[in-house]
Design a protein around this motif. Structure first.
Motif, mmCIF file in Angstrom:
data_model
loop_
_atom_site.group_PDB
_atom_site.id
_atom_site.type_symbol
_atom_site.label_atom_id
_atom_site.label_comp_id
_atom_site.label_asym_id
_atom_site.label_seq_id
_atom_site.Cartn_x
_atom_site.Cartn_y
_atom_site.Cartn_z
ATOM 1 N N LYS A 322 0.830 -1.209 0.000
ATOM 2 C CA LYS A 322 0.000 0.000 0.000
ATOM 3 C C LYS A 322 0.867 1.263 0.000
ATOM 4 C CE LYS A 322 -2.598 -1.552 3.481
ATOM 5 N NZ LYS A 322 -3.649 -1.620 4.529
ATOM 6 N N ALA A 323 1.977 1.223 0.745
ATOM 7 C CA ALA A 323 2.852 2.395 0.820
ATOM 8 C C ALA A 323 3.479 2.729 -0.525
ATOM 9 C CB ALA A 323 3.944 2.154 1.858
ATOM 10 N N ALA A 324 3.731 1.712 -1.349
ATOM 11 C CA ALA A 324 4.425 1.933 -2.626
ATOM 12 C C ALA A 324 3.487 2.325 -3.762
ATOM 13 C CB ALA A 324 5.183 0.665 -3.012
ATOM 14 N N ILE A 325 2.194 2.251 -3.553
ATOM 15 C CA ILE A 325 1.243 2.492 -4.650
ATOM 16 C C ILE A 325 1.351 3.906 -5.198
ATOM 17 C CG2 ILE A 325 -1.213 2.752 -5.192
ATOM 18 C CD1 ILE A 325 -1.745 0.312 -3.437
ATOM 19 N N ILE A 326 1.272 4.918 -4.322
ATOM 20 C CA ILE A 326 1.262 6.303 -4.794
ATOM 21 C C ILE A 326 2.584 6.701 -5.460
ATOM 22 C CG2 ILE A 326 1.138 8.725 -4.055
ATOM 23 C CD1 ILE A 326 -0.992 7.879 -2.034
ATOM 24 N N PRO A 327 3.757 6.448 -4.837
ATOM 25 C CA PRO A 327 5.012 6.794 -5.530
ATOM 26 C C PRO A 327 5.153 6.115 -6.887
ATOM 27 C CG PRO A 327 5.443 6.330 -3.223
ATOM 28 C CD PRO A 327 4.018 5.948 -3.472
#
Length: 654
Positions: A322-327
């Motif tokens: 989830k943390a890597a989705i936006i970047p």
């Protein structure tokens, strides 16, 4: 740049190694083996998969150490058979069979002795044979390091792995207590802080499931489906072939987790397609290199570093996904904006609809792959199945192949899947097992806390110098292809220092390290992904790597942004996420427009405006209100002046 120009371009030897490894390599060597040897290779690969299922699903009781050594027994010999001893060894010879037999013998013996290893003290060794076995296994793993990563990788693993032996002679913070070679070898092989630690645990318990799934997807044609779907979605747009490359590499890379494998698999189709559409060879290769590199950062499968990070930080893998989705989405959006700007500036048009497949046609043919991808995300993020998710997804894919006749697994295809699984796991084993010695060397000496303290003191209470040091180390190691090694070293030293100096979010710090280590694949002077892509396009590798760094410029800054604003990795309030994602989207449009010299709504940009807009875009994206306001003001002023100059009689673009 054409093939003639290419012949004069400097190309590091490592590019040849990469090309051999990913284009021919294992498949050619396997095909040249005797029938009995090929059967043994398939049997070892299949046995490793069965062993993993038995251990991970708890079918039978098995000690962790027993499992790790048995897994090494199946895949470490395969790595030594698949990877050549030297560039002239086209097929496996005694130079490969010899080390493979040593690897097989030592790991099977240690699996047999694993209960004694668990309940007794083998560091330091109490018997001579323990030292002999440790030295032999240490040697064959170093040989695997040489074959998979080259002599520089071998040298770094050897120096850091044996660091405790000469640490007493090192100055200052690098000093460590005196120890012997025998104790160091034993620690590297028998300790849970080295070979039996985090790296092997992650390979054996997490990565193996994703590699099995990747092998199934490759063998059943997932790459073709994602390419066809991308063509259906993006083919009509201006610069369509390049946008197809971005989308297809993002799709396939999100499942393969391999930068170089992605360049070869999708790039062999997308790069020629872009060149036929009018994109220069260096641009086409650079774009594919960027898109393939982004695949390693794109959920749900993000490569070995993400799995090790989850274990290292005791964070659920679903949280990292989830943390890597936006970047990741911001990075691919940046690539899209670059392509769109280039296509608009050069008046490119997309393909006619009759030349493209329809979305309905693509989905009708390959919907099982999309179903598996959705199921995998659901299992990782919402069900928190972690290491079980890829096995369930593999089971679903196999079940769906019985429904879809074209995907049905024949005996020939089954053998391909087993071989592909063995190849992926063997290559992963050869690259990752040696890094456990780096971890062992740092842990055995206890120098990591000293280095952390020195970094904090060097920074003088400021985070900027520490960040600069961390970025430099990431880049140096990443350029050598040692992404995991870079992460392990910095996770032990840099991460605690930056957190101690600035109190930053733990996950943001570790993701920052992972991103910058990966970015070296597109960063000159040794941009391995760009160099490999240039082999396909016939372009100059240096020119290609410089272009790749320009096209991927967004991802050089996004990690810094989320380091100071964790909401960008969903580690903060959602309203802050919404605010800073919006500003970053605006910033990316401006940065890409400045980079390509064309901004939608304003047309071609003058030379002076491009540089100013580029800097202003970075100010807008940085998550701090004053810099964002200043950047927005500069952009408005520049665009007003630009429009006024463009409207003036007799004006010409600079």
């Amino acid at each position: 740049m054409n093939a003639t120009n290419r012949s004069t371009a400097p190309e590091p030897q490592i590019v040849d190694t990469l090309s051999e490894k990913y284009v021919s390599g294992a498949s050619t060597r396997y095909a040249g083996m005797p029938a009995a040897m090929r059967a043994l290779v398939l049997a070892m690969s299949a046995s490793g998969v069965v062993l993993a299922v038995v251990y991970i699903f708890g079918v039978a009781p098995l000690l962790d150490v027993t499992y790790y050594f048995l897994l090494m027994a199946f895949y470490l010999p395969l790595a030594l058979l698949f990877l050549p001893a030297h560039k002239h060894e086209k097929g496996a010879t005694w130079l490969s069979y010899g080390p493979a037999l040593i690897a097989l013998g030592t790991t099977l013996f240690l699996a047999y002795k694993s209960r004694a290893l668990v309940y007794e003290t083998w560091v330091p060794v109490t018997e001579t044979w323990q030292l002999v076995v440790a030295a032999m296994l240490f040697f064959v793993i170093l040989e695997a390091a040489r074959r998979s990563g080259g002599y520089i990788f071998l040298a770094i693993v050897l120096v850091l792995g044996l660091y405790p032996v000469f640490a007493q002679y090192m100055p200052g913070v690098f000093w460590g207590p005196p120890t012997t070679l025998s104790r160091t070898l034993a620690f590297n092989v028998y300790s849970s802080d080295a070979l039996l630690g985090v790296v092997t645990r992650v390979v054996g318990e997490v990565i193996i499931g994703f590699l099995i799934l990747a092998a199934l997807l490759v063998a059943t044609g997932a790459a073709d489906f994602f390419l066809k779907l991308a063509m259906a979605i993006m083919g009509k747009a201006r610069g369509g072939p390049a946008k197809v490359a971005v989308l297809a590499s993002g799709f396939f890379g999100s499942l393969s987790g391999s930068i170089f494998g992605n360049v070869v698999s999708t790039g062999s189709v997308t790069i020629p397609s872009m060149m036929r559409a009018g994109f220069p060879a260096h641009y086409a290769a650079a774009l594919e290199a960027c898109a393939s590199t982004g695949g390693m950062l794109m959920p749900p499968v993000m490569g070995a570093v993400a799995f090790i990070m989850a274990d290292f930080t005791s964070t659920e893998y679903g949280v990292i996904v989830k943390a890597a989705i936006i970047p990741s989405l911001l990075f691919y959006f940046g690539l899209y904006c670059h392509v769109d700007g280039y296509a608009a500036r050069n008046k490119m048009v997309g393909k006619a609809q009759e030349q493209l497949p329809s979305v309905k046609e693509a989905l009708t043919e390959g919907w099982p792959f999309l179903a598996v991808l959705i199921f995998l995300v659901w299992g990782l993020v919402y069900m928190s199945w972690e290491r079980l998710a890829p096995f369930y997804a593999s089971g679903l894919l196999i079940a769906l192949t019985f429904i879809k006749k074209e995907l049905r697994i024949s005996w020939r295809r089954a053998k391909d899947i087993v071989f592909e699984t063995g190849k992926l796991l063997a290559e992963t084993t050869a690259l990752l097992l040696p890094t456990s010695f780096i971890l062992g060397g740092l842990m055995a000496t206890g120098v990591a806390p000293s280095i952390t303290g020195a970094l904090v003191q060097m920074g003088g209470g400021s985070v900027i110098p520490i960040l600069a040091i961390g970025i430099a180390v990431c880049m140096i190691f990443g350029m050598l292809g040692m992404i995991v090694a870079a992460y392990l070293m910095l996770a032990l030293t840099f991460a605690p220092a930056i957190q101690q100096a600035a109190g930053l979010n733990t996950l943001a710090v570790h993701l920052f390290i992972a991103y910058y280590s990966t970015l070296a694949a597109i960063t000159p002077p040794v941009a391995l992904a760009a160099f490999l892509a240039s082999r396909i396009s016939g372009s100059d590798p240096i020119h290609t790597s410089v272009t790749a760094a320009r096209l991927g410029v967004v991802i050089y800054f996004i990690p810094i942004f989320f380091l100071f604003e964790p909401a960008l990795i969903l580690q903060g309030p959602l309203y802050r996420t919404a605010i800073w994602v919006t500003f970053n989207i605006i910033a990316i449009v401006i940065i890409a427009g400045a980079s390509e010299g064309f901004l939608t709504g304003f047309g071609r940009l003058r030379t002076w405006a491009r540089l100013v807009l580029f800097v202003a875009g970075l100010l807008i994206g940085f998550p701090e209100w004053v810099s964002t306001a200043v950047g927005a003001g500069i952009v408005l002023l520049v665009l007003m002046l630009h429009r006024r100059q463009s409207a003036a009689p007799g004006s010409a673009h600079g």
